[in-house]
Design a protein around this motif. Structure first.
Motif, PDB file in Angstrom:
ATOM      1  N   LEU A   6       0.846  -1.190   0.000  1.00  0.00           N
ATOM      2  CA  LEU A   6       0.000   0.000   0.000  1.00  0.00           C
ATOM      3  C   LEU A   6       0.882   1.241   0.000  1.00  0.00           C
ATOM      4  CD1 LEU A   6      -2.968   1.024   0.288  1.00  0.00           C
ATOM      5  CD2 LEU A   6      -2.608   1.032   2.765  1.00  0.00           C
ATOM      6  N   PHE A   7       0.630   2.131  -0.956  1.00  0.00           N
ATOM      7  CA  PHE A   7       1.324   3.422  -1.043  1.00  0.00           C
ATOM      8  C   PHE A   7       0.340   4.514  -0.631  1.00  0.00           C
ATOM      9  CE2 PHE A   7       3.227   0.660  -4.252  1.00  0.00           C
ATOM     10  CZ  PHE A   7       4.586   0.824  -4.037  1.00  0.00           C
ATOM     11  N   THR A   8       0.768   5.383   0.254  1.00  0.00           N
ATOM     12  CA  THR A   8      -0.103   6.470   0.694  1.00  0.00           C
ATOM     13  C   THR A   8       0.715   7.735   0.902  1.00  0.00           C
ATOM     14  OG1 THR A   8       0.187   6.003   3.065  1.00  0.00           O
ATOM     15  CG2 THR A   8      -1.594   4.838   1.927  1.00  0.00           C
ATOM     16  N   GLY A   9       0.005   8.857   0.942  1.00  0.00           N
ATOM     17  CA  GLY A   9       0.628  10.095   1.386  1.00  0.00           C
ATOM     18  C   GLY A   9       1.412  10.858   0.344  1.00  0.00           C
ATOM     19  N   GLY A  10       1.097  10.678  -0.916  1.00  0.00           N
ATOM     20  CA  GLY A  10       1.827  11.423  -1.933  1.00  0.00           C
ATOM     21  C   GLY A  10       1.080  11.447  -3.241  1.00  0.00           C
ATOM     22  N   VAL A  48       3.261  -1.071   4.063  1.00  0.00           N
ATOM     23  CA  VAL A  48       2.783   0.285   3.804  1.00  0.00           C
ATOM     24  C   VAL A  48       3.984   1.183   3.514  1.00  0.00           C
ATOM     25  CG1 VAL A  48       1.521   2.268   4.701  1.00  0.00           C
ATOM     26  CG2 VAL A  48       0.790  -0.067   5.288  1.00  0.00           C
ATOM     27  N   VAL A  49       3.956   1.852   2.383  1.00  0.00           N
ATOM     28  CA  VAL A  49       5.007   2.777   1.986  1.00  0.00           C
ATOM     29  C   VAL A  49       4.452   4.196   2.078  1.00  0.00           C
ATOM     30  CG1 VAL A  49       6.544   3.523   0.122  1.00  0.00           C
ATOM     31  CG2 VAL A  49       6.065   1.081   0.444  1.00  0.00           C
ATOM     32  N   ASP A  50       5.041   4.987   2.956  1.00  0.00           N
ATOM     33  CA  ASP A  50       4.643   6.391   3.087  1.00  0.00           C
ATOM     34  C   ASP A  50       5.376   7.197   2.022  1.00  0.00           C
ATOM     35  OD1 ASP A  50       3.895   8.909   3.805  1.00  0.00           O
ATOM     36  OD2 ASP A  50       4.931   8.908   5.755  1.00  0.00           O
ATOM     37  N   LEU A  51       4.641   7.701   1.045  1.00  0.00           N
ATOM     38  CA  LEU A  51       5.261   8.475  -0.026  1.00  0.00           C
ATOM     39  C   LEU A  51       5.806   9.810   0.483  1.00  0.00           C
ATOM     40  CD1 LEU A  51       2.656   7.815  -2.865  1.00  0.00           C
ATOM     41  CD2 LEU A  51       4.927   6.793  -2.623  1.00  0.00           C
ATOM     42  N   ALA A  52       5.233  10.322   1.548  1.00  0.00           N
ATOM     43  CA  ALA A  52       5.716  11.568   2.149  1.00  0.00           C
ATOM     44  C   ALA A  52       5.881  12.678   1.110  1.00  0.00           C
ATOM     45  CB  ALA A  52       7.037  11.319   2.886  1.00  0.00           C
ATOM     46  N   GLY A  53       4.905  12.784   0.225  1.00  0.00           N
ATOM     47  CA  GLY A  53       4.924  13.838  -0.782  1.00  0.00           C
ATOM     48  C   GLY A  53       5.691  13.508  -2.043  1.00  0.00           C
ATOM     49  N   ARG A  54       6.313  12.344  -2.072  1.00  0.00           N
ATOM     50  CA  ARG A  54       7.067  11.933  -3.266  1.00  0.00           C
ATOM     51  C   ARG A  54       6.115  11.381  -4.324  1.00  0.00           C
ATOM     52  NH1 ARG A  54      11.141   7.853  -0.349  1.00  0.00           N
ATOM     53  NH2 ARG A  54       9.094   7.095   0.317  1.00  0.00           N
TER      54      ARG A  54
END
Length: 543
Positions: A6-10, A48-54
């Motif tokens: 799961l990718f989130t946050g970007g 879970v991969v936090d994209l952190a705006g990427r």
């Protein structure tokens, strides 16, 4: 059903734009694209991969590349980092001194602009390596630099005629000067010790690691076969595919022997069947129609100019008879082969389009997806024919900038009118043509981000010189599409090249969102993570 990844946050680049902020992957497929609601698919075992705006986007794909020769060169005398004649010769000396056991000094990647006229002499190599033969292809691999010992072993003298498909460069007295162009390379290249199957496999795996680190998840190998002494990568691909080491998705373009005709087509059919396994498919045929502009071998409709700006008798070299080419392409198309053309000059481009048009007239519409690579000089009359014929424009964006090879070895010999027809990316796109993108590595860097920077800016990364034909610039989204969905189309990866539900989870995470910065900063972008089929194949340390 919980997602595996799961990718989130970007921002997420979908076919509609940066319209999502979360993506779920189950197995090797994308199973959800959206926003906060996608988080509900997370389970106790979900990564879970936090994209952190990427930015998350489809994996890059290269439409024209040579990974095995590139991998081999990296382990030999690698000259790609040398910028001057002195640096090049120093690198040769160091390599020769540290490898006294090597019977031949092999490698390559030297830059033509480092030497006056683009043609270094045998005397320079003789001083660096007097005791052993040296054979070093240049960066574009259309010419080779050799020393006197290599010329002697090959029996090349002032009386040796030029081969039909090449040229022995000579000094003012008629003696071989030390560079061999196109087919003349084979006069020495055939004598060099070839790599073993193990060497080729190691080179492929080394190259694959490098390409994954650049975010590349698939490519088309533009030369699978025997050509000018280059190593045939077929056995390496087959071994890697059978043993599960090939993590990328690869299409192989089978080499069309330009010294033969239609009688080789049954052999190509056999090779297609024999070499296709797992993630490697050999469904394309590479037809090299001409050479390169810097050496006067790209095929032009009108003659090259001399240093004074006067027309010469040279219109370049056509390696395949233009009268027979439509017949060959028609038969290949009928057998379901994709035709992958090396077409650099405007005459070669027209010959390729004429052949595709002939095939369409006989066979009717097909899904073979022919593509023309390089496209340095395209006559304006031929630009709209790409869309009309369904021919993809396979572009190498890094070359579309002012640099010494362009400004000193190309533009003066084309003249102002033809120089303005070079690398017409914008015109092709506006005409409705499908664009795919590649690097031709090891001819130039395999880094898609560097190519995207030039496609958008028409200036080299880090350069502050004049823009090269500003009207041919692409937008960032358009350039990214060429390196993702465009090349996926060429490679018949219809379930890849996009972030959408059901698509293959071939994905890349960048270290930033390049849309959020100025175009001049695109080249500063790096790859953080690369996935193929939901499996991580590269992670930067900071990721």
């Amino acid at each position: 059903m919980h997602a595996d990844l799961l990718f989130t946050g970007g921002p997420v680049l979908t076919p509609e734009g940066r319209t999502a902020s979360a993506v779920a992957v189950t197995g090797d497929r994308i199973t959800a694209v959206g926003h906060d609601e996608v988080r509900e698919l997370a389970g106790p075992r979900t990564e879970v991969v936090d994209l952190a705006g990427r930015l998350l986007l489809p994996g890059f794909q290269d439409a024209h590349i040579h990974p095995v020769p590139a991998g081999l060169e990296l382990t030999q005398c690698d000259l790609t980092g040398a910028k001057t004649a002195a640096e090049t010769l120093a690198a040769v000396r160091v390599y020769a001194a540290t490898h006294p056991e090597r019977e031949w000094i092999l490698g390559g990647g030297w830059s033509m602009e480092a030497f006056e006229g683009g043609t270094p002499t045998r005397e320079l190599l003789d001083a660096a390596v007097p005791d052993r033969p040296v054979y070093l292809p240049n960066r574009d691999h259309h010419g080779a630099w050799v020393n006197s010992r290599a010329l002697e072993l090959a029996g090349i003298t002032r009386d040796t005629p030029d081969p039909a498909d090449g040229r022995i460069d000579r000094d003012a007295s008629g003696e071989p000067s030390g560079t061999l162009q196109e087919g003349a390379m084979q006069l020495v290249g055939r004598l060099t010790p070839g790599a073993t199957t193990a060497d080729r496999l190691a080179a492929l795996l080394h190259a694959q690691r490098h390409l994954h680190a650049l975010g590349i998840t698939a490519w088309q190998d533009a030369l699978v076969g025997d050509f000018l002494g280059m190593d045939n990568p077929a056995d390496a691909y087959l071994a890697a595919a059978r043993d599960g080491w090939l993590t990328a998705r690869v299409v192989g373009a089978l080499w069309w022997d330009r010294e033969r005709g239609a009688e080789q087509i049954p052999e190509l059919v056999e090779r297609r069947a024999a070499f296709s396994h797992g993630r490697f498919r050999a469904g394309s045929v590479k037809l090299m129609l001409d050479g390169v502009a810097e050496t006067g071998t790209a095929a032009l409709l009108e003659p090259y100019l001399d240093k004074c700006g006067c027309a010469t008798a040279n219109r370049g070299t056509s390696f395949i008879d233009a009268g027979q080419l439509p017949k060959y392409v028609t038969e290949l198309d009928a057998l379901g082969f994709q035709c992958h053309f090396h077409a650099l000059g405007d005459r070669a481009v027209r010959d390729a389009l004429d052949a595709i048009e002939a095939a369409r007239a006989v066979n009717g519409p097909s899904d073979t997806r022919p593509h023309l690579a390089h496209l340095q000089v395209v006559h304006p009359d031929d630009v709209p024919r790409f869309a009309r014929l369904g021919a993809t424009a396979n572009i190498q964006p890094l070359w579309a900038a002012h640099e010494p090879q362009m400004d000193e070895l190309t533009i003066p010999f084309l003249g102002p009118e033809r120089a303005a027809w070079q690398y017409p990316f914008g015109a092709l796109l506006r005409s409705g043509a499908q664009l795919a993108a590649g690097s031709d590595w090891p001819v130039s860097s395999a880094d898609p981000i560097q190519g995207i920077h030039v496609a958008v800016n028409r200036v080299e990364p880090g350069g502050d010189g004049p823009v090269f034909l500003a009207g041919e610039r692409l937008g960032l989204a358009e350039a990214l599409t060429a390196y993702t969905a465009g090349t996926a189309y060429v490679n018949h990866l219809d379930d890849g090249g996009r972030v959408s539900v059901g698509a293959l989870a071939d994905l890349v995470v960048l270290d930033r969102d390049p849309f959020a910065g100025p175009p001049e900063a695109i080249a500063e972008t790096k790859v953080a993570l690369t996935y193929v089929g939901g499996a991580r194949v590269y992670a930067a340390q900071e990721a």
